[in-house]
Design a protein around this motif. Structure first.
Motif, PDB file in Angstrom:
ATOM      1  N   THR A   7       0.781  -1.239  -0.080  1.00 49.76           N
ATOM      2  CA  THR A   7      -0.090   0.018   0.001  1.00 49.76           C
ATOM      3  C   THR A   7       1.017   1.353  -0.043  1.00 49.76           C
ATOM      4  OG1 THR A   7      -0.194  -0.091   2.420  1.00 49.76           O
ATOM      5  CG2 THR A   7      -2.031  -0.825   1.139  1.00 49.76           C
ATOM      6  N   PHE A   8       1.809   1.237   0.677  1.00 50.18           N
ATOM      7  CA  PHE A   8       2.952   2.499   0.564  1.00 50.18           C
ATOM      8  C   PHE A   8       3.228   2.737  -0.757  1.00 50.18           C
ATOM      9  CE2 PHE A   8       7.271   3.976   1.088  1.00 50.18           C
ATOM     10  CZ  PHE A   8       7.152   5.208   1.556  1.00 50.18           C
ATOM     11  N   MET A   9       3.905   1.576  -1.581  1.00 55.44           N
ATOM     12  CA  MET A   9       4.256   1.568  -2.821  1.00 55.44           C
ATOM     13  C   MET A   9       3.112   2.147  -3.721  1.00 55.44           C
ATOM     14  SD  MET A   9       7.442   1.169  -2.858  1.00 55.44           S
ATOM     15  CE  MET A   9       7.616   1.455  -4.617  1.00 55.44           C
ATOM     16  N   VAL A  10       1.897   1.827  -3.781  1.00 51.77           N
ATOM     17  CA  VAL A  10       0.809   2.260  -4.305  1.00 51.77           C
ATOM     18  C   VAL A  10       0.675   3.400  -4.192  1.00 51.77           C
ATOM     19  CG1 VAL A  10      -1.890   1.914  -4.758  1.00 51.77           C
ATOM     20  CG2 VAL A  10      -0.185  -0.086  -4.553  1.00 51.77           C
ATOM     21  N   VAL A  11       0.592   4.161  -2.754  1.00 54.43           N
ATOM     22  CA  VAL A  11       0.176   5.538  -2.543  1.00 54.43           C
ATOM     23  C   VAL A  11       1.207   6.325  -3.109  1.00 54.43           C
ATOM     24  CG1 VAL A  11       0.199   7.482  -0.718  1.00 54.43           C
ATOM     25  CG2 VAL A  11      -1.119   5.279  -0.534  1.00 54.43           C
ATOM     26  N   ASN A  12       2.540   5.735  -3.029  1.00 55.11           N
ATOM     27  CA  ASN A  12       3.665   6.651  -3.851  1.00 55.11           C
ATOM     28  C   ASN A  12       3.446   6.927  -5.216  1.00 55.11           C
ATOM     29  OD1 ASN A  12       5.684   7.704  -1.750  1.00 55.11           O
ATOM     30  ND2 ASN A  12       6.206   5.583  -1.337  1.00 55.11           N
ATOM     31  N   ILE A  13       3.170   5.766  -5.845  1.00 56.30           N
ATOM     32  CA  ILE A  13       2.999   5.707  -7.534  1.00 56.30           C
ATOM     33  C   ILE A  13       1.888   6.613  -7.906  1.00 56.30           C
ATOM     34  CG2 ILE A  13       2.483   4.226  -9.361  1.00 56.30           C
ATOM     35  CD1 ILE A  13       4.017   2.000  -8.052  1.00 56.30           C
ATOM     36  N   LEU A  14       0.820   6.562  -7.098  1.00 57.83           N
ATOM     37  CA  LEU A  14      -0.307   7.514  -7.341  1.00 57.83           C
ATOM     38  C   LEU A  14      -0.131   8.894  -7.261  1.00 57.83           C
ATOM     39  CD1 LEU A  14      -3.210   5.262  -5.742  1.00 57.83           C
ATOM     40  CD2 LEU A  14      -2.841   5.652  -8.245  1.00 57.83           C
ATOM     41  N   ALA A  15       0.828   9.309  -5.935  1.00 57.23           N
ATOM     42  CA  ALA A  15       1.042  10.573  -5.691  1.00 57.23           C
ATOM     43  C   ALA A  15       2.150  10.918  -6.969  1.00 57.23           C
ATOM     44  CB  ALA A  15       2.066  10.611  -4.623  1.00 57.23           C
ATOM     45  N   LEU A  16       2.934  10.223  -7.504  1.00 58.08           N
ATOM     46  CA  LEU A  16       3.664  10.620  -8.639  1.00 58.08           C
ATOM     47  C   LEU A  16       2.913  10.688  -9.844  1.00 58.08           C
ATOM     48  CD1 LEU A  16       6.423  10.662 -10.316  1.00 58.08           C
ATOM     49  CD2 LEU A  16       6.004   8.184 -10.657  1.00 58.08           C
ATOM     50  N   ILE A  17       1.626  10.286  -9.885  1.00 60.58           N
ATOM     51  CA  ILE A  17       0.748  10.434 -11.198  1.00 60.58           C
ATOM     52  C   ILE A  17       0.139  11.589 -10.823  1.00 60.58           C
ATOM     53  CG2 ILE A  17      -1.153   9.774 -12.278  1.00 60.58           C
ATOM     54  CD1 ILE A  17      -0.249   6.597 -11.785  1.00 60.58           C
ATOM     55  N   VAL A  18      -0.202  11.860  -9.794  1.00 62.25           N
ATOM     56  CA  VAL A  18      -0.829  13.190  -9.530  1.00 62.25           C
ATOM     57  C   VAL A  18      -0.016  14.568  -9.548  1.00 62.25           C
ATOM     58  CG1 VAL A  18      -1.780  14.612  -7.279  1.00 62.25           C
ATOM     59  CG2 VAL A  18      -2.432  12.312  -7.566  1.00 62.25           C
ATOM     60  N   ASN A  19       1.380  14.354  -9.137  1.00 60.80           N
ATOM     61  CA  ASN A  19       2.235  15.255  -9.603  1.00 60.80           C
ATOM     62  C   ASN A  19       2.597  15.618 -10.790  1.00 60.80           C
ATOM     63  OD1 ASN A  19       4.669  16.864  -9.577  1.00 60.80           O
ATOM     64  ND2 ASN A  19       5.652  15.755  -8.279  1.00 60.80           N
ATOM     65  N   VAL A  20       2.510  14.559 -11.532  1.00 58.32           N
ATOM     66  CA  VAL A  20       2.632  14.920 -13.153  1.00 58.32           C
ATOM     67  C   VAL A  20       1.528  15.344 -13.930  1.00 58.32           C
ATOM     68  CG1 VAL A  20       3.290  13.734 -15.219  1.00 58.32           C
ATOM     69  CG2 VAL A  20       4.678  13.253 -13.301  1.00 58.32           C
ATOM     70  N   SER A  21       0.424  14.790 -13.414  1.00 63.33           N
ATOM     71  CA  SER A  21      -0.711  15.226 -14.098  1.00 63.33           C
ATOM     72  C   SER A  21      -1.016  16.875 -13.558  1.00 63.33           C
ATOM     73  CB  SER A  21      -1.904  14.228 -13.500  1.00 63.33           C
ATOM     74  OG  SER A  21      -1.856  13.110 -14.145  1.00 63.33           O
ATOM     75  N   VAL A  22      -1.133  17.102 -12.380  1.00 63.89           N
ATOM     76  CA  VAL A  22      -1.166  18.363 -11.916  1.00 63.89           C
ATOM     77  C   VAL A  22      -0.258  19.499 -12.645  1.00 63.89           C
ATOM     78  CG1 VAL A  22      -1.484  20.026 -10.070  1.00 63.89           C
ATOM     79  CG2 VAL A  22      -2.450  17.753  -9.898  1.00 63.89           C
ATOM     80  N   ALA A  23       0.935  19.197 -12.807  1.00 67.54           N
ATOM     81  CA  ALA A  23       1.861  19.866 -13.388  1.00 67.54           C
ATOM     82  C   ALA A  23       1.596  20.209 -14.764  1.00 67.54           C
ATOM     83  CB  ALA A  23       3.354  19.339 -13.073  1.00 67.54           C
ATOM     84  N   TYR A  24       1.256  19.147 -15.461  1.00 66.22           N
ATOM     85  CA  TYR A  24       0.876  19.173 -17.020  1.00 66.22           C
ATOM     86  C   TYR A  24      -0.153  20.072 -16.959  1.00 66.22           C
ATOM     87  CZ  TYR A  24      -0.688  17.723 -21.488  1.00 66.22           C
ATOM     88  OH  TYR A  24      -1.139  17.536 -22.885  1.00 66.22           O
ATOM     89  N   LEU A  25      -1.378  19.786 -16.289  1.00 69.57           N
ATOM     90  CA  LEU A  25      -2.622  20.732 -16.398  1.00 69.57           C
ATOM     91  C   LEU A  25      -2.371  22.211 -16.275  1.00 69.57           C
ATOM     92  CD1 LEU A  25      -5.254  18.248 -14.526  1.00 69.57           C
ATOM     93  CD2 LEU A  25      -5.024  18.875 -17.096  1.00 69.57           C
ATOM     94  N   VAL A  26      -1.693  22.338 -15.195  1.00 68.89           N
ATOM     95  CA  VAL A  26      -1.128  24.009 -14.874  1.00 68.89           C
ATOM     96  C   VAL A  26      -0.580  24.495 -16.057  1.00 68.89           C
ATOM     97  CG1 VAL A  26       0.126  25.248 -13.240  1.00 68.89           C
ATOM     98  CG2 VAL A  26      -1.305  23.622 -12.449  1.00 68.89           C
TER      99      VAL A  26
END
Length: 70
Positions: A7-26
């Motif tokens: 679950t720690f790894m899943v949350v980290n991977i999802l956080a990476l996706i959130v980071n890249v997605s939000v930066a891309y959208l901005v």
């Protein structure tokens, strides 16, 4: 312990996706005239990092390290 690791790894991977997605959208949402493209990309990166920080803190608190004794 294995479940906590996964679950720690899943949350980290999802956080990476959130980071890249939000930066891309901005960055691709339209740059104000007052900012250079480089400055706007940096602002997008900071906002993406902040969103990922909030996401990972919440994910760790609610999913990974929650109290399972109750």
């Amino acid at each position: 312990k294995r479940r906590e690791y996964v679950t720690f790894m899943v949350v980290n991977i999802l956080a990476l996706i959130v980071n890249v997605s939000v930066a891309y959208l901005v960055v691709h949402s339209g740059r104000p005239a007052d900012f250079t493209p480089e400055a706007w990309a940096n602002i997008g990166a900071v906002i993406g990092s902040a969103a990922a920080l909030i996401f990972s803190f919440t994910g760790f608190k609610l999913v990974v390290f929650r109290d399972r004794k109750a």
